[in-house]
Design an enzyme around this catalytic site. Structure first.
Site, PDB file in Angstrom:
ATOM      1  N   HIS C  56       1.167  -1.669  -0.285  1.00 18.34           N
ATOM      2  CA  HIS C  56      -0.038  -0.062  -0.271  1.00 18.34           C
ATOM      3  C   HIS C  56       0.991   1.558  -0.105  1.00 18.34           C
ATOM      4  CE1 HIS C  56      -3.381  -2.753   0.732  1.00 18.34           C
ATOM      5  NE2 HIS C  56      -2.671  -2.894   2.097  1.00 18.34           N
ATOM      6  N   HIS C 218      -7.481  -4.395  -0.774  1.00 22.39           N
ATOM      7  CA  HIS C 218      -7.175  -5.706  -1.603  1.00 22.39           C
ATOM      8  C   HIS C 218      -7.874  -6.748  -2.381  1.00 22.39           C
ATOM      9  CE1 HIS C 218      -6.396  -4.261   3.310  1.00 22.39           C
ATOM     10  NE2 HIS C 218      -5.755  -5.075   2.425  1.00 22.39           N
TER      11      HIS C 218
END
Ligand SMILES: Nc1ncnc2c1ncn2[C@@H]1O[C@H](COP(=O)(O)OP(=O)(O)O)[C@@H](O)[C@H]1O
Ligand SMILES: Nc1ncnc2c1ncn2[C@@H]1O[C@H](COP(=O)(O)OP(=O)(O)O)[C@@H](O)[C@H]1O
Ligand SMILES: [Mg+2]
Ligand SMILES: [Mg+2]
Ligand SMILES: [Mg+2]
Ligand SMILES: [Mg+2]
Lengths: 213, 333, 333, 213
Positions: C56, C218
């Site tokens: 991320h 995700h």
């Protein structure tokens, strides 16, 4: 038709506009081979803008003024290499035919000579470097010869277009020295130059246009 | 085409509207959105202008701000801005000390900046030009003048911007910018194509397991296309080409920029930098200033480039200086 | 899989090695690369720890630095770090004033941070927790405790980091962080999938002309999958959901974050922000602080999210405060 | 075989390791439906690490110690939800069988009761919330009933595995309340829970292992 007048010029630009709209994808693909694929976009956009600007200006403006408008419009709408060189070409041509109401063969020779010289000066390329200049030069010299020989405009333009297409064919064997293609020297051999293709398109359409009217 | 777009024709102007709304530190000149200039010009300071096609954010316009540039002429996607726009930017940012143009070595840009310089000259504005040509892949040694300008232009901006902020003269700022240019080398590699909004499909196609070494930031073909290798091997090849034509010696300092082309995760860029740093360390060379991220992109292209600036004392000082632009901040250590 | 990778198993550790080489301002604790901490702890300051899966960047670890966080436990790609790692980070950054945990609302992270807090408690370290749950798409109003934490966590970091830098107490820092959490809303949209290195293929498939509104970072499925709409229409839908559950009034100030998920060009993010700004202006709301770029990505996923923090006086002050971390710099205006 | 000894436990973990290596892709796909696709990775990785750690530790350490090593290893190698819950389960089971050299049915009931309670406490889920707990609870209660009835270990484990598979089937009709799946309530109906699937795999392999020796 053995002279090109202001009203004709407006129609010619419309015809060029249609031409580059038709050839958009072809030029994108051609420029994509050793360039950045934008040529189809810039040419269709800039000729569309120029055609519109000429239409808006009207034939009363006269040939030189119309050519100047075409050049200035193109410089604004498509400042890529070919956009700017084409704009420069029309701006110089405008100066070369200043004061003329109707272009005969000799005027047309002056037109394309100025066009060629403008491109050469701005782009700093030489004949044989595999650029637009490789068709502009035979166009200008052929028209000069035709003018000396007293050929009527349509015949002269046809000869110039034939010469341009031959010259275009000859660019296939050259190595690119300028622009995005220059980095891929050997890979450019066998391919016709994209800018030169535009030059050949321009003169062929001009010849056809004059012949058909 | 998977893009957040309205009419593709408005891509650049809508992007600019967003930028002006987000960043009050920049504004536009001459009533033309595409003439982006700093909101606070500083009297007596050398002005620095850049320009080039859109689609490379944060290059070019993103570096207009404190300690960096004063203005940028903004072109269509991958297209040069017009000479007129460059000229308008020049007029706006000139503060009596002249203007330095820094841009990439592309015929379209050169032709237009040349035209703009002629126009500025008529107004009595002194203009100097430094044309970035850092892309090692785009021509051989000895033909450097044919090389494309890519991400390494960041180091020229940083150097010139800091020099101008120090109040140096146009000649001096140009000298330093040119020194940074001469001492910068970049190698890139692409894994996937970009998509130009008005074209709507990939500029080139490339196999699922292929990479292209040396590809340009407009999708210009590179030196070789081959099977995607492990990250370390890719870096070894890229760095090999850079090192082959430089004279880094043990004890030397460099600045490193690992640049993402748009579609590559930041995580992977750090994996690349890890290897760059190992190779430099092995030669006793110190990566004194490091930037990893997106600096010169090609829309959504997956890929990366490595740029290295061989520092000397004055370049070190200028690279380290603070900067604060909408897209780039550097707090001096 | 088009990635710059060596052995996928080493993805996270090699990334971290690159980060430590590039950024001397961060280091690692307990001999574990995955316990990232600031190189300069400040005695008496409340410590702020975060943690979560990799993939991320710049979230989470990228915000460790001055004016932001003190440490981050780093997990595998999209996986929670271990309780042990969180505990080691906690011990390292505690400066006697206690530690605030700020992380996203994912069961794996919660379970592990709870374990870590228990361990820290045995050492007499005071720990407070603020769990980001800004993703409007992931549960309905009234069930906010089920919402995922996504890019909006940036505002919690910024607020808490500035509060801790001001020297406030753990209770006060936690109160302010929680206020930022309660006043932050995010909506996301995805255009393409991410690829987890160890999995090697797309997490999900999505049609060439489709988008998924509300998709998680995700790759968790979103609210609705539909034909890709023009950018303005996409923003209208996203903002519609945010505005429906907030009480922005004319004259109010907000902070806006337009976040790219990894594969979307920055140009497009500004096209999205342009519309966000139009919608806010139409309600008389001012976007007082704006960030556009990549803040919480999902590897190479194409897509974007919009986060809005409803400011009040103290949040405004904290959001505006300076920060300097390896991945985020903010020069106070 | 009617008791499980330390040496058996080491083999059982090897067998679990093989099981999750085989089921890796299946669990990735299952977790991918309403989750993040990592379950196959975390389970294969954590059981591989645990099996290795147990092998290294050796049977002399005894059952409780081996289970503790398994739990601690898993907590380190796979700190995802299921990784941490599974680790917690083994850590609690370790405490529950402290001092035992060989596990009989009653010990196995204590093992799984502690495992279930640990997961429940750490995860704060209730039976019926569509989690791992929905199979752990029938495993524990079935083993308790089997122990009261004096059933031998292999029969008791078979009964527990059957109950777990029934319970797993029942998770299909439930709405997810926890973890990544929770956001997709209706979409989870019809799908069996991924964590519960792991639970059913674990007990079935344990039953088969005991039956086969
Ligand atoms: N220096 C130059 N002088 C003349 N023509 C040039 C020069 N450089 C490039 N060209 C012409 O420009 C063409 C490419 O035009 P264009 O696609 O507009 O370039 P770009 O996209 O690089 O701006 C080439 O095919 C060549 O004919
Ligand atoms: N709070 C909870 N308590 C018990 N089990 C849970 C809880 N939350 C999720 N689970 C279980 O965890 C499984 C998902 O495991 P995993 O893939 O490791 O999660 P994640 O990837 O979100 O960390 C679910 O199928 C469910 O059985
Ligand atoms: Mg081109
Ligand atoms: Mg171009
Ligand atoms: Mg997970
Ligand atoms: Mg999962």
């Amino acid at each position: 038709m053995q002279t090109l007048k202001a009203a004709d010029l407006i129609y010619l630009f419309k015809s060029w506009k249609d031409l580059f709209a038709e050839q958009r994808e072809f030029l994108i693909a051609l420029d994509g081979k050793v360039g950045d694929s934008d040529l189809g976009i810039t040419m269709s956009k800039s000729f569309a803008a120029a055609a519109e600007a000429l239409e808006a200006e009207g034939e009363a403006a006269g040939i030189a003024r119309l050519l100047r408008t075409a050049g200035a419009t193109m410089a604004r709408t498509a400042p890529s290499t070919m956009g700017t060189l084409t704009a420069t070409g029309f701006l110089r041509a405008s100066k070369a035919v200043e004061g003329r109401d109707a272009l005969e063969t000799a005027d047309m020779a002056a037109f394309w000579r100025a066009y060629r010289d403008g491109v050469a000066e701005r782009g700093k390329a030489k004949v044989g470097d595999k650029t637009l200049l490789d068709v502009l030069d035979p166009i200008a010299t052929t028209l000069e010869a035709q003018a000396s020989a007293g050929a009527p405009l349509s015949d002269a333009l046809k000869a110039a277009a034939d010469a341009a297409e031959q010259a275009l064919e000859a660019t296939k064997s050259m190595l690119a020295q300028h622009g995005k293609a220059a980095a891929f020297q050997e890979k450019t051999v066998g391919l016709q130059d994209a800018g030169a293709t535009v030059g050949a398109f321009l003169i062929r359409r001009m010849a056809d246009f004059v012949a058909s009217r | 085409m998977k893009k957040f777009l309205n009419d593709p024709v408005n891509f650049v102007d809508e992007m600019l509207e967003g930028i002006y709304k987000a960043h009050p530190a920049v504004t536009h000149a001459a009533g033309d959105l595409r003439c982006l200039v700093t909101a606070k010009t500083r009297p007596g300071k050398v002005g620095i202008a850049t320009g080039g096609g859109s689609g490379h954010l944060p290059t070019f316009l993103g570096f207009v701000g404190d300690g960096m540039l004063d203005g940028a002429a903004v072109g269509g996607v991958f297209q040069s801005p017009s000479a007129e726009q460059m000229y308008q930017v020049t007029k706006h940012i000139d503060q009596g000390a002249g203007v330095l143009y820094i841009y990439g070595n592309y015929t379209g840009d050169i032709i237009n900046f040349d035209m703009a310089a002629e126009l500025a000259d008529l107004d009595g504005i002194a203009v100097r030009q430094v044309v970035g040509n850092d892309d090692v892949a785009s021509s051989v040694v000895g033909e450097e003048h044919k090389r494309r300008g890519v991400a390494g232009i960041f180091f020229i901006y940083k150097t010139a911007g800091a020099a101008a902020a120090e109040g140096l003269s146009l000649d001096e700022v140009a000298r330093l910018a040119d020194k940074a240019r001469l001492r910068t080398r970049t190698m890139g590699v692409a894994l996937s194509s970009c998509v130009v909004p008005e074209i709507g499909h990939a500029t080139f196609s490339i196999g699922e397991d292929e990479m292209e070494i040396g590809m340009g930031i407009h999708g210009e073909p590179g030196i070789s296309r081959k099977k995607l290798a492990p990250a370390d091997a890719v870096v070894d090849e890229m760095m090999g080409r850079i090192i082959a034509e430089t004279d880094y010696k043990a004890g030397d300092d460099v600045a490193v920029l690992v640049n993402g082309l748009g579609g590559t995760p930041l995580e992977e860029l750090y994996i690349l930098f890890r290897r760059v740093s190992q190779l430099l360390e092995a030669r006793g060379v110190t990566a004194k200033h490091v930037w990893v991220g997106e600096f010169a992109t090609s829309m959504e292209m997956a890929g990366a480039s490595i740029s290295i600036l061989h520092l000397d004392e004055e370049l070190d000082r200028l690279v380290a200086a603070p900067a604060n632009t909408p897209f780039f901040q550097h707090v001096a250590g």
